[in-house]
Motif scaffolding. Structure first.
Motif, short mmCIF file in Angstrom:
data_model
loop_
_atom_site.label_atom_id
_atom_site.label_comp_id
_atom_site.label_asym_id
_atom_site.label_seq_id
_atom_site.Cartn_x
_atom_site.Cartn_y
_atom_site.Cartn_z
N GLN A 143 0.93 -1.21 0.17
CA GLN A 143 0.09 -0.07 0.10
C GLN A 143 0.86 1.19 0.03
OE1 GLN A 143 -2.30 -0.37 3.34
NE2 GLN A 143 -3.65 -2.18 2.70
N VAL A 147 1.00 4.21 -2.92
CA VAL A 147 0.85 5.54 -2.59
C VAL A 147 2.03 6.53 -2.94
CG1 VAL A 147 0.41 7.13 -0.80
CG2 VAL A 147 -0.78 4.85 -1.06
N ILE A 150 2.51 7.59 -6.43
CA ILE A 150 1.52 8.69 -6.69
C ILE A 150 2.35 9.88 -6.12
CG2 ILE A 150 -0.85 9.78 -6.15
CD1 ILE A 150 -1.68 6.90 -6.55
N PHE A 170 -3.32 12.84 -7.04
CA PHE A 170 -4.03 12.20 -6.00
C PHE A 170 -5.44 11.38 -6.31
CE2 PHE A 170 -1.52 15.17 -3.79
CZ PHE A 170 -0.87 14.27 -2.75
N MET A 173 -5.46 7.72 -6.72
CA MET A 173 -5.89 6.77 -5.44
C MET A 173 -7.09 5.95 -5.65
SD MET A 173 -3.63 7.25 -2.83
CE MET A 173 -4.76 6.41 -1.71
N ILE A 176 -6.19 2.51 -6.67
CA ILE A 176 -5.86 1.55 -5.73
C ILE A 176 -7.15 1.23 -5.01
CG2 ILE A 176 -4.25 1.31 -3.74
CD1 ILE A 176 -2.53 3.74 -4.50
N PHE A 177 -8.20 2.08 -4.80
CA PHE A 177 -9.26 1.55 -4.09
C PHE A 177 -10.12 0.62 -4.86
CE2 PHE A 177 -8.65 5.57 -1.64
CZ PHE A 177 -8.83 5.10 -0.54
N LEU A 181 -7.74 -1.55 -2.03
CA LEU A 181 -7.34 -0.90 -0.71
C LEU A 181 -8.48 -0.79 -0.04
CD1 LEU A 181 -4.94 0.55 0.37
CD2 LEU A 181 -5.72 2.57 -0.57
N TYR A 185 -9.21 3.92 4.62
CA TYR A 185 -8.26 4.91 4.02
C TYR A 185 -9.09 6.00 3.54
CZ TYR A 185 -4.59 1.68 5.17
OH TYR A 185 -3.84 0.92 5.81
N LEU A 186 -10.13 5.64 2.66
CA LEU A 186 -11.09 6.64 2.12
C LEU A 186 -11.87 7.57 2.87
CD1 LEU A 186 -11.94 7.99 -0.57
CD2 LEU A 186 -13.87 6.09 -0.63
N GLY A 189 -9.66 9.98 4.61
CA GLY A 189 -9.29 11.08 3.83
C GLY A 189 -10.57 12.21 3.81
N SER A 371 -9.55 8.28 -13.87
CA SER A 371 -9.33 9.27 -12.77
C SER A 371 -8.84 10.68 -13.06
CB SER A 371 -8.35 8.45 -11.71
OG SER A 371 -8.94 7.22 -11.43
#
Length: 427
Positions: A143, A147, A150, A170, A173, A176-177, A181, A185-186, A189, A371
């Motif tokens: 992980q 990150v 990025i 960013f 991300m 990754i989700f 992930l 973490y989301l 954030g 994204s």
């Protein structure tokens, strides 16, 4: 590989959306830079002429992209990432400063912005790492490495200073989700952003009161059999309060005055009418004039080359970051709705293409493309209509800028090449 077979495999619907957006964007660049003294379409010293030239360069790049084998992009993704990072580092020594940002290389006949290439390279490198059989996104070290891929370009871009371009990275991300992930973490954030904004608007005391009310409501509504872990709850509350207390220091001592002014205007933090009006006339001038230009267009617009605010240069940088205001004034609600629908259909199509990929690298890169394009679209439109603070990033395929058009095209067509290879292999 025959040209005929590639012709059949490529996704022409996506290409239609791409060409439509580039064409409409170019028409509005022409309108926003038009002068009676130089009405020529093919004057390549003019801004619209340069954009037309770079569209030709983009077409040439697309032909090369489609001619290469699809596995070329996966095989050399790490090398491209390293080259991109070297180019970003080189700006600190050889970079050219434009509008206060040292973000370009002066190549004589045009200026190259390496952060645009870095977006392509980072999307490829991230997809390569996540699709590696040895990568397990559930592991903490993997992980952190993902990150880090990025963060590195963002860290190199921020000091230029170009926080808008850094923010775009960013958005990756989401990839990754998408690949597993934990959403924990989301949530962290989003909670951080909410607390930061709430503290600026209401202060730490009100944040504490609201937090306390939420905890009381939770305790009342929870099931009797559910035991609340007291120590973790106290720890979370403590961290939130401490973070809220730090917001004022960060806002007043880390942010530059122009950033504070933009937040003050966006969140209506300034209560003094005179100071607020002064901010609107300086930092918020572009957005204010952009809103007025769009508003003046009405439903059908004033017509091509008939925008009075566009012709009067009321909106600075109208051919770049604020190009959408030209659409609003000259083509009205019909024009702006058409552009938004084209972007929406493009994103939906790309999601469909990404989901049908059997090769993990292709799927992950596809979501990287989505994204990057979406964060540009969302922030640019939000900025132009005044619902987001001013952040200098262009509208993909639409705004004036050779580096932007070229590398957005490369970003998209690498994915279309990967998708066409899926059909070639029958998977």
């Amino acid at each position: 590989m025959s040209g005929k077979s590639l012709f059949k495999r490529i996704d022409w619907l996506t290409i239609f959306f791409y060409i439509a957006l580039v064409a409409i964007g170019w028409v509005n660049i022409y309108s926003s830079t038009f002068t009676d003294a130089d009405p020529s379409i093919f004057n390549f010293s003019s801004l619209h002429g340069k954009q037309l030239f770079f569209f030709g360069v983009s077409i040439l790049s697309i032909i090369i992209i489609m001619a290469l084998e699809a596995n070329f992009y996966e095989r050399f993704s790490s090398l491209m990432y390293v080259i991109a990072m070297v180019l970003l580092l080189g700006l600190f020594v050889f970079g050219k400063t434009i509008a206060g940002a040292t973000s370009w290389y002066n190549l004589g006949f045009f200026n190259l912005q390496p952060s645009e290439f870095a977006k392509v390279a980072t999307a490829l490198a991230l997809a390569k790492y996540l699709s590696d059989i040895q990568t397990d996104i559930k592991r903490r070290k993997d992980q952190l490495f993902a990150v880090g891929i990025i963060l590195l370009p963002a860290i190199l871009i921020i000091p230029q200073p170009d926080p808008g371009s850094a923010l775009v990275f960013f958005a990756l991300m989401f990839v990754i989700f998408r690949e597993g992930l934990p959403l924990f973490y989301l949530v962290i954030g989003l909670l951080t952003i909410v607390i930061f904004i709430a503290t600026l608007m209401f202060g730490t005391i009100w944040v504490g009161i609201i937090l306390g009310l939420l905890i009381v409501i939770f305790l009342i509504l929870k099931k009797k059999t559910f035991k609340v872990p007291v120590f973790p709850l106290i720890s979370v509350v403590t961290v939130i309060i401490l973070f809220s207390l730090s917001v004022g220091f960060v806002f007043n001592n880390v942010f530059e005055q122009r950033h504070r002014d933009r937040f003050s205007l966006w969140l209506r933090l300034e209560k003094d009418p005179q100071k607020l009006e002064q901010i609107r006339k300086t930092i918020g001038y572009n957005t204010y004039q952009s809103e007025k230009a769009i508003e003046s267009g009405g439903f059908f617009g004033k017509g091509f080359l008939e925008g009075t605010r566009t012709k009067g240069d009321f909106v600075p940088e109208q051919h770049t970051d604020y190009i959408f205001s030209t659409v609003g004034e000259e083509w009205g609600f019909v024009g702006t709705a058409t552009v938004i629908l084209l972007f929406t259909f493009l994103f939906l199509r790309l999601v469909y293409l990404a989901e049908r990929q059997k090769n993990p690298f292709s799927r992950m890169y596809g979501y990287g493309v989505i994204s990057i394009l979406f964060i540009h679209y969302f922030i640019n439109i939000g900025m132009v209509i005044g619902v987001l603070p001013t952040i200098g990033i262009p509208l993909p395929f639409f705004s004036y800028g050779g580096s932007g058009l070229l590398f957005f095209s490369i970003l998209l067509f690498i994915f279309l090449k990967l998708d066409s290879n899926r059909l070639k292999e029958g998977i």
